[in-house]
Design a protein around this motif. Structure first.
Motif, PDB file in Angstrom:
ATOM      1  N   ASN A  23       1.058   6.981   0.777  1.00 43.83           N
ATOM      2  CA  ASN A  23       0.187   5.830   1.022  1.00 43.83           C
ATOM      3  C   ASN A  23      -0.588   6.068   2.316  1.00 43.83           C
ATOM      4  O   ASN A  23      -0.347   7.044   3.034  1.00 43.83           O
ATOM      5  N   SER A  45      -2.793   6.827  -1.870  1.00 47.65           N
ATOM      6  CA  SER A  45      -2.708   5.698  -2.812  1.00 47.65           C
ATOM      7  C   SER A  45      -2.799   4.384  -2.063  1.00 47.65           C
ATOM      8  O   SER A  45      -2.531   4.301  -0.873  1.00 47.65           O
ATOM      9  N   ASP A  65      -7.480   4.404  -4.562  1.00 43.20           N
ATOM     10  CA  ASP A  65      -6.847   5.730  -4.451  1.00 43.20           C
ATOM     11  C   ASP A  65      -7.925   6.770  -4.175  1.00 43.20           C
ATOM     12  O   ASP A  65      -9.031   6.683  -4.714  1.00 43.20           O
ATOM     13  N   HIS A 106      -3.322  -2.405  -9.673  1.00 40.71           N
ATOM     14  CA  HIS A 106      -3.190  -3.874  -9.658  1.00 40.71           C
ATOM     15  C   HIS A 106      -2.476  -4.283  -8.375  1.00 40.71           C
ATOM     16  O   HIS A 106      -1.552  -3.601  -7.932  1.00 40.71           O
TER      17      HIS A 106
HETATM   18  N1  LIG Z   1      -3.478  -3.474  -3.658  1.00 37.38           N
HETATM   19  C1  LIG Z   1      -3.442  -2.666  -4.719  1.00 37.38           C
HETATM   20  N2  LIG Z   1      -4.303  -2.839  -5.735  1.00 37.38           N
HETATM   21  C2  LIG Z   1      -4.280  -2.024  -6.804  1.00 37.38           C
HETATM   22  N3  LIG Z   1      -3.403  -0.998  -6.956  1.00 37.38           N
HETATM   23  C3  LIG Z   1      -2.524  -0.768  -5.974  1.00 37.38           C
HETATM   24  C4  LIG Z   1      -2.495  -1.572  -4.801  1.00 37.38           C
HETATM   25  N4  LIG Z   1      -1.538  -1.096  -3.988  1.00 37.38           N
HETATM   26  C5  LIG Z   1      -0.987  -0.045  -4.624  1.00 37.38           C
HETATM   27  N5  LIG Z   1      -1.579   0.162  -5.818  1.00 37.38           N
HETATM   28  C6  LIG Z   1      -1.233   1.210  -6.794  1.00 37.38           C
HETATM   29  O1  LIG Z   1       0.173   1.381  -6.745  1.00 37.38           O
HETATM   30  C7  LIG Z   1       0.532   2.753  -6.904  1.00 37.38           C
HETATM   31  C8  LIG Z   1       1.446   3.170  -5.748  1.00 37.38           C
HETATM   32  O2  LIG Z   1       0.694   3.192  -4.572  1.00 37.38           O
HETATM   33  P1  LIG Z   1       1.256   2.718  -3.161  1.00 37.38           P
HETATM   34  O3  LIG Z   1       1.742   1.323  -3.221  1.00 37.38           O
HETATM   35  O4  LIG Z   1       0.185   3.012  -2.171  1.00 37.38           O
HETATM   36  O5  LIG Z   1       2.435   3.745  -2.928  1.00 37.38           O
HETATM   37  P2  LIG Z   1       3.763   3.566  -2.095  1.00 37.38           P
HETATM   38  O6  LIG Z   1       4.668   2.810  -3.026  1.00 37.38           O
HETATM   39  O7  LIG Z   1       4.224   4.939  -1.834  1.00 37.38           O
HETATM   40  O8  LIG Z   1       3.433   2.808  -0.860  1.00 37.38           O
HETATM   41  C9  LIG Z   1      -0.791   3.520  -7.005  1.00 37.38           C
HETATM   42  O9  LIG Z   1      -1.062   3.753  -8.366  1.00 37.38           O
HETATM   43  C10 LIG Z   1      -1.840   2.560  -6.440  1.00 37.38           C
HETATM   44  O10 LIG Z   1      -3.105   2.723  -7.039  1.00 37.38           O
END
Ligand SMILES: Nc1ncnc2c1ncn2[C@@H]1O[C@H](COP(=O)(O)OP(=O)(O)O)[C@@H](O)[C@H]1O
Ligand SMILES: Cc1ncsc1CCOP(=O)(O)O
Ligand SMILES: [Mg+2]
Length: 277
Positions: free
Chosen positions: A135, A179, A183, A198
């Motif tokens: 992230n 991400s 992304d 989402h």
């Molecule tokens: N606010 C958001 N809106 C849309 N998709 C999200 C959002 N936050 C995370 N995602 C999606 O969730 C997935 C995991 O990403 P993220 O939450 O950044 O990883 P981590 O769990 O390692 O922190 C990815 O596919 C990302 O596109």
């Protein structure tokens, strides 16, 4: 916005490649060796199975040389690291290098402790054929900039991690996926922005870890940019969230949506733009 009717020739080519990569994972069922954290082992194994890959969670030094001979890729996730596991991770990276296997690193919580930051950097420096998926806060911290992390969740936006990702690409000759709400897939030749996913996804633990594991499945069939996994997983999250009352059902529905995701759904939903090449 890049929708179906307005897709540029380069986006159309990339979309075709993403769809072809999915078909190849389903046809080849590559073995993906995971050293991952205690929180997400079951979920990431199920995500890999649902997309069509074959997961194994293995961490013993005694079997890692054999594992790396038969695996398509190695996924290293430092989520619940300790001194013993770190040695196992380093050994696994050596074995993956020796067998020319791609390595996907998830620097979970990088920036939250010196141990996590140092370990992630040591692993990245050792890996020959590397994809980093984290992230925004983890990517920023891994690159040595000041991040706002308070643990495993990001407090920074993907846009603010962009320069850090480019620095990591250069430093480790790696491909990098940031991400988050948006992304980014950053390679030496191209940067791609994806606006799928989402806002409910961060309310389920292990969402990023599953994306990392899926990145390993695609790397195993030769798709080492990180694009196919990132695009497909965000679309799957989007579809699953539309059918979910909250995080508990979302977690389950994502596994079903991974199993069911079709070329048509990818064509219709992919919101992708090449922002630098
Ligand atoms: N606010 C958001 N809106 C849309 N998709 C999200 C959002 N936050 C995370 N995602 C999606 O969730 C997935 C995991 O990403 P993220 O939450 O950044 O990883 P981590 O769990 O390692 O922190 C990815 O596919 C990302 O596109
Ligand atoms: C909560 C937690 N603690 C250590 S690892 C882990 C899981 C993190 O998963 P993700 O980064 O995919 O949200
Ligand atoms: Mg994470």
């Amino acid at each position: 916005m890049d929708n179906l009717s307005q897709r540029s020739p380069i986006s159309a080519t990339l979309t075709t490649k993403i769809i072809a990569a999915l078909a190849q994972v389903r046809a080849q069922k590559p073995l993906v060796v995971n050293i991952t954290n205690y929180v997400v082992m079951n979920n990431t194994a199920n995500a890999l199975l649902a997309i069509g890959a074959s997961p194994i969670m293995a961490h013993s030094r005694q079997e890692m040389a054999e594992m790396m001979q038969i695996s398509g890729s190695l996924v290293i996730n430092i989520g619940t690291l300790d001194s013993e596991w770190i040695q196992r991770m380093l050994f696994a990276v050596e074995q993956a290098n020796a067998n020319n296997k791609p390595i996907v690193l998830d620097p979970v919580g990088c920036g939250a402790s010196v141990l996590r930051t140092h370990t992630a950097r040591t692993l990245a420096a050792k890996a020959n054929n590397l994809i980093i998926r984290g992230n925004a806060s983890e990517i920023i911290a891994l690159a040595g900039e000041t991040s706002q992390t308070k643990g495993v969740d990001a407090l920074d936006s993907s846009d603010t991690a962009f320069v850090a990702a480019q620095a990591l690409v250069a430093q480790y000759q790696a491909n990098v996926v940031i991400s988050g709400d948006v992304d980014y897939v950053v390679t030496a030749s191209q940067t791609i922005r994806l606006r799928n996913g989402h806002h409910m996804m961060p309310y389920v633990t292990g969402m990023g870890c599953s994306l990392t594991a899926l990145t390993g499945a695609f790397a195993a069939i030769g798709e080492t940019s990180g694009l196919a996994a990132t695009a497909i997983y965000a679309i799957v999250g989007e579809i699953a969230a539309e059918q979910s009352a909250g995080p508990a059902t979302l977690q389950l529905n994502i596994i079903d949506a991974l199993y069911q995701i079709s070329a048509e759904q990818i064509q219709q939903r992919l919101n992708m733009a090449v922002v630098a090449s």
